[in-house]
Scaffold this active site. Sequence first.
Site, short mmCIF file in Angstrom:
data_model
loop_
_atom_site.label_atom_id
_atom_site.label_comp_id
_atom_site.label_asym_id
_atom_site.label_seq_id
_atom_site.Cartn_x
_atom_site.Cartn_y
_atom_site.Cartn_z
N ASP A 79 -10.50 3.47 -8.90
CA ASP A 79 -9.54 2.38 -8.98
C ASP A 79 -10.16 1.19 -9.70
O ASP A 79 -9.80 0.04 -9.45
CB ASP A 79 -9.02 1.97 -7.59
CG ASP A 79 -7.73 1.17 -7.66
OD1 ASP A 79 -7.10 1.15 -8.74
OD2 ASP A 79 -7.35 0.56 -6.65
N HIS A 84 -6.77 5.75 -3.06
CA HIS A 84 -7.61 4.64 -2.58
C HIS A 84 -7.40 4.36 -1.10
O HIS A 84 -7.00 3.27 -0.72
CB HIS A 84 -7.43 3.37 -3.42
CG HIS A 84 -6.01 3.03 -3.79
ND1 HIS A 84 -4.99 2.96 -2.88
CD2 HIS A 84 -5.46 2.73 -4.98
CE1 HIS A 84 -3.88 2.63 -3.49
NE2 HIS A 84 -4.13 2.49 -4.77
N HIS A 100 -8.79 8.13 -10.44
CA HIS A 100 -7.86 6.98 -10.36
C HIS A 100 -8.51 5.83 -11.13
O HIS A 100 -9.47 5.24 -10.67
CB HIS A 100 -7.63 6.56 -8.91
CG HIS A 100 -6.69 5.39 -8.76
ND1 HIS A 100 -5.68 5.38 -7.84
CD2 HIS A 100 -6.61 4.21 -9.41
CE1 HIS A 100 -5.02 4.23 -7.92
NE2 HIS A 100 -5.58 3.49 -8.88
ZN ZN Z 1 -5.03 1.46 -8.77
#
Ligand code: ZN
Length: 345
Positions: free
Chosen positions: A246, A173, A14
Amino acid sequence: MTQHLTLPRPDDWHLHLRDGAMLDGIAPETARHFARAIIMPNLVPPVVTGAEAEAYRNRIRAATPESFTPLMTLYLTEATDPADVVAAHAAGIITAVKLYPAGATTNSASGVRDFDRVRAVLEAMAEAGIPLLCHGEVTDPEIDIFDREAVFIDRVLDPIRRATPGLRVVMEHITTADAVAYVRSQPEGLGATITTHHLVINRNHILVGGIKPHYYCLPVAKRETHRLALVEAASSGDARFFLGTDSAPHSDAAKESACGCAGCFTATNTMSILAQVFESAGALDKLAAFASQNGPRFYGLPENSATLTLQKSDRPVAYPAKIETGAGPVTVFDPGFPLYWRVLD
Ligand SMILES: [Zn+2]
């Protein structure tokens, strides 16, 4: 005493690379340590068609070395054409599709409001084996921001999974013990990514002693009990949990503002931080599973044959406080403790 740890080269399941000058400035930070990354499609405007994903992939390839493979995603909207999704996947252009509930985070205005309108796409994805990646937060204004992930599980994620058997889903996440428990309760077809920063910070880091914009991200960090649940899940070796940093760059001007953007930029020092977190948890031997093995297994891809070696030394590792880009400086995530594990180049 010098200690070494060698892993199959890690992947980031991600990642936000943005576009233009920001892409050029920050993409090398990921490509230095990671072999592959799932690329988020929330550009302005978002990446919604196979043709747009292919064009964006070409721009990423131009900004990164050959050793790095971007795995592209489409941004699911209520107008997404199931045939385009299936064709882009069959052509090897996309790996997955991203679901943002409308308004959930940075550049998610085009996301989904009415989940019945994307039912045909989800069914086509289940049929073709294309994973759905969920930003797992509801956006209803009456739901407290710290409760939005737990409510998403009940109101959106579990109903989608029941209504679409066979659809492979990644809850992205995750930030709560509730999400860890939900993933563990599902025997198959569900994985979860965990970020670097959610293994390090809780909500006190954002709010105590003055507001810290560089620790603000979405989903927002929760209580310490939740952070501990994430560390336990990540370091357990359970194949359903894998690394998705992320890492999400914004210029300092966009972060340090009266309405600062959400996102932590961790690409530069993620592997050093993870080694330290896993060592503190007594689980250094599980880092390879989390960062290098569980992700490819979920996606049905081979592990990377290249390796990455970390070396622990007595003196703290130096890393840049900021990455200078053509779109402005980007502050590198500060875990708040010195790092002793260095990636050997
Ligand atoms: Zn993200």
